[in-house]
Motif scaffolding. Structure first.
Motif, PDB file in Angstrom:
ATOM      1  N   THR A 148       1.108   5.560   0.053  1.00  0.00           N
ATOM      2  CA  THR A 148       0.412   6.800   0.364  1.00  0.00           C
ATOM      3  C   THR A 148       0.177   7.527  -0.958  1.00  0.00           C
ATOM      4  O   THR A 148       0.678   7.119  -2.011  1.00  0.00           O
ATOM      5  CB  THR A 148       1.264   7.694   1.277  1.00  0.00           C
ATOM      6  N   ALA A 149      -0.554   8.622  -0.918  1.00  0.00           N
ATOM      7  CA  ALA A 149      -0.791   9.410  -2.132  1.00  0.00           C
ATOM      8  C   ALA A 149       0.539   9.881  -2.716  1.00  0.00           C
ATOM      9  O   ALA A 149       0.761   9.818  -3.931  1.00  0.00           O
ATOM     10  CB  ALA A 149      -1.705  10.591  -1.831  1.00  0.00           C
ATOM     11  N   THR A 150       1.443  10.315  -1.862  1.00  0.00           N
ATOM     12  CA  THR A 150       2.764  10.748  -2.327  1.00  0.00           C
ATOM     13  C   THR A 150       3.526   9.577  -2.921  1.00  0.00           C
ATOM     14  O   THR A 150       4.160   9.704  -3.969  1.00  0.00           O
ATOM     15  CB  THR A 150       3.564  11.367  -1.156  1.00  0.00           C
ATOM     16  N   ARG A 185       2.265   6.903  -4.346  1.00  0.00           N
ATOM     17  CA  ARG A 185       1.691   6.579  -5.658  1.00  0.00           C
ATOM     18  C   ARG A 185       2.177   7.546  -6.724  1.00  0.00           C
ATOM     19  O   ARG A 185       2.477   7.139  -7.844  1.00  0.00           O
ATOM     20  CB  ARG A 185       0.159   6.583  -5.573  1.00  0.00           C
ATOM     21  N   ARG A 235       0.854  -1.187   0.000  1.00  0.00           N
ATOM     22  CA  ARG A 235       0.000   0.000   0.000  1.00  0.00           C
ATOM     23  C   ARG A 235       0.884   1.230   0.000  1.00  0.00           C
ATOM     24  O   ARG A 235       1.838   1.316   0.765  1.00  0.00           O
ATOM     25  CB  ARG A 235      -0.891   0.010   1.232  1.00  0.00           C
TER      26      ARG A 235
END
Length: 174
Positions: free
Chosen positions: A4-6, A8, A2
């Protein structure tokens, strides 16, 4: 896994960068009869082999034949200048404005500290790290040529062996 947005965003940036890099390699290799010679120093060879496995899966259909060769750090720039290598993965020691890199595009992947060996027990060392000014007080094991010698010449001049206490000189440290 998984992200984080950063995370990704960074993964996507890495993918697009590597895709663009790969497209450029393919275009360049097609212009050189399909051959791509990549040099690697001892310490980057593992990374290069992993990338090579991924590239080989794609290259038969793209017509690019990657070839990896071992190159000592001191030989990397002369072999690039001579056209013996298309790409070099490894260390480069530079001082100041780095005029030796003129005409090359260098991409810093990772910067790490320089490791030197001594035969002193830990309790006689100045601490977990020695500053450049402390090196003359330590008996050192240094290679006779290569990257570490380049750093020592940059810090102490061409006569660095006289400025330091060289306990042993070796061709390779491994």
């Amino acid at each position: 896994m998984r992200f984080t947005a950063t995370g990704r965003e960074l993964v996507e940036l890495a993918r697009t960068t590597l895709d663009a890099w790969w497209d450029g390699i393919q275009r360049g290799a097609r212009g050189a009869a399909g051959a791509l010679t990549v040099g690697s120093t001892r310490y980057t060879l593992g990374y290069l082999l992993t990338a090579g496995e991924l590239a080989r899966a794609q290259t038969p259909r793209d017509g690019v034949r990657p070839r990896a060769v071992h190159v000592r750090t001191a030989e990397s720039l002369p072999r690039l200048r001579a056209g013996e290598l298309d790409l070099m993965c490894g260390s480069v020691a530079t001082v100041g404005s780095a005029p030796e890199l003129a005409g090359f595009e260098a991409m810093e992947w990772r910067r790490s500290g320089l490791a030197l060996l001594t035969n002193l027990p830990a309790d006689r060392l100045p601490g977990p790290r020695a500053r450049v000014g402390e090196l003359p007080t330590l008996p050192l094991v240094v290679p006779s040529t290569g990257l570490i010698g380049g750093f020592l010449r940059g810090w102490f001049g061409a006569g660095f062996r006289r400025a330091l206490t060289v306990a042993a000189e070796v061709d390779t440290i491994g």
